[in-house]
Scaffold this active site. Structure first.
Site, PDB file in Angstrom:
ATOM      1  CD  GLU A 199      -3.394  -2.129  -3.431  1.00 55.77           C
ATOM      2  OE1 GLU A 199      -3.566  -1.014  -3.960  1.00 55.77           O
ATOM      3  OE2 GLU A 199      -3.885  -2.434  -2.304  1.00 55.77           O
ATOM      4  CG  ASP A 277      -2.402   0.035   2.497  1.00 55.96           C
ATOM      5  OD1 ASP A 277      -2.313   1.241   2.225  1.00 55.96           O
ATOM      6  OD2 ASP A 277      -2.814  -0.826   1.678  1.00 55.96           O
ATOM      7  CG  ASP A 278      -5.892   1.781   4.204  1.00 57.47           C
ATOM      8  OD1 ASP A 278      -6.043   3.012   4.285  1.00 57.47           O
ATOM      9  OD2 ASP A 278      -5.476   1.199   3.172  1.00 57.47           O
TER      10      ASP A 278
HETATM   11  N1  HPA Z   1      -4.492   1.173  -2.478  1.00 58.77           N
HETATM   12  C1  HPA Z   1      -5.039   2.173  -3.141  1.00 58.77           C
HETATM   13  N2  HPA Z   1      -5.658   3.187  -2.548  1.00 58.77           N
HETATM   14  C2  HPA Z   1      -5.728   3.190  -1.227  1.00 58.77           C
HETATM   15  C3  HPA Z   1      -5.168   2.164  -0.476  1.00 58.77           C
HETATM   16  C4  HPA Z   1      -4.509   1.115  -1.138  1.00 58.77           C
HETATM   17  O1  HPA Z   1      -3.970   0.153  -0.555  1.00 58.77           O
HETATM   18  N3  HPA Z   1      -5.435   2.472   0.823  1.00 58.77           N
HETATM   19  C5  HPA Z   1      -6.084   3.646   0.842  1.00 58.77           C
HETATM   20  N4  HPA Z   1      -6.272   4.094  -0.395  1.00 58.77           N
HETATM   21 ZN    ZN Z   2      -1.983   2.306   0.333  1.00 60.20          ZN
END
Ligand code: HPA
Ligand code: ZN
Length: 326
Positions: A199, A277-278
């Site tokens: 990421e 994701d969130d």
């Molecule tokens: N990356 C890393 N940790 C996380 C993420 C993410 O996208 N979302 C919630 N914790």
């Molecule tokens: Zn994530």
């Protein structure tokens, strides 16, 4: 846009979703009131306005602060129920969701309150809406491997209600190799494993996740594009990537959605999926992610159909349910 409409209507699975990241500001204020705690924001609008991130860490700081209003089984039920109503509206037929036990047990919230509330909502949505599910316990990589091992010990009485293991939180400086032993122990228990990698971290972190952690999927993985050898491996081995487009733009992995590599990776033959994701923090659930990609990348009808199918194929469903959804 007819392609965007089609994407919204297709049956889909979500494979990269942090339940703590579905806490909408409205619910955060309701839970704060429930527990008589105050949030350091005047109102819902002020909290939402704070969702302006410069990188992964600036998001995580708010995400962990927000989790402080999650205290009881009922809170985790309400949180998960609200997410599943959105999932149902987006035509999700299957979800594999992460929870971060360390964020809660560290504050004195019992493991059982967290997992019990999440699962009560999931079981209800399975009955009411036919949404099947898996639950993935995620270790926080900014904490030590000893911490993760202790969390695995704490989870032991609950392992029959946990379907897999993940790795999330601050990526840079916390490579997958840091967790090789605890992941080996999880695999010996028969648990499938996944990890966030690539990421913000380099392609080498993705290779470590594959070789040292033996993950079934890579969460994010977008920086694989920087290594042609790794791209070839992802294609050859059909290793799924759970890509989160709105997240990547919000956390400045890409300056703009039009710069996102998702379409390029799909064309290269990588097994890409689209996930939120969130979603409370990044501006949209699964369908909003599809719509943004269709509009900014010009995805075709065939591409959105492929992405929806990939989400089912990359899931941990048994073959009978998988075939029923395809
Ligand atoms: N990356 C890393 N940790 C996380 C993420 C993410 O996208 N979302 C919630 N914790
Ligand atoms: Zn994530």
């Amino acid at each position: 846009n007819p392609v965007a409409n089609l994407a919204c209507l297709l049956p889909k699975a979500e494979l990269h979703l942090h339940i703590e990241g579905t806490l909408e500001p409205e619910l955060a204020f309701r839970l704060a009131a429930r527990h008589g705690v105050s949030l350091p924001y005047a109102d819902v609008e002020a909290l939402r306005a704070a969702y302006d991130f410069s990188d992964l860490q600036s998001f995580l700081d708010l995400y962990y602060a927000g989790a402080n209003v999650l205290r009881t089984e009922a809170d985790f039920y309400d949180l998960t129920h609200a997410y599943l109503a959105r999932a149902h509206a987006d035509n999700l037929r299957h979800v594999e969701i992460f929870f971060d036990p360390q964020t809660h047990t560290e504050r004195g919230v019992a493991f059982e309150e967290v997992l019990g509330g999440i699962r009560r909502a999931l079981l209800e949505a399975e009955r009411e809406w036919g949404i099947s599910f898996k639950v993935i316990m995620s270790f926080l990589r900014h904490l030590s491997e000893a911490d993760a091992l202790a969390t695995l010990e704490e989870a032991r009485p609950h392992l029959h209600r946990i379907d897999g293991i993940g790795l999330d939180s601050s990526e840079m400086g916390h490579p997958p190799s840091k967790f090789a032993r605890v992941f080996a122990e999880c695999r010996e228990l028969g648990l499938p494993v996944v990890a966030h990698a690539g990421e913000e971290g380099p392609p080498e972190y993705i290779e470590e996740a594959l070789d040292l952690l033996r993950v079934k999927r890579i969460d994010h993985g977008v920086r694989a594009l920087e290594s042609e050898a790794l791209m070839q491996r992802l294609v050859d081995e059909q290793i799924p990537l759970t890509v989160c487009p709105l997240s990547n733009v919000k956390l400045k992995v890409y300056d703009d959605m039009s710069m996102h590599s998702l379409r390029k990776m799909l064309a290269r033959g990588v097994k890409v999926t689209i996930n939120s994701d969130d979603p409370a923090y990044f501006g949209g659930y699964v369908n909003a992610n599809f719509v943004a990609c269709v509009e900014s990348l010009g995805l075709t009808e065939a591409e959105v159909i492929k992405l929806a199918r990939n989400s089912i194929e990359a899931s941990w469903l048994d073959s009978a349910r998988r075939d029923a959804l395809l």
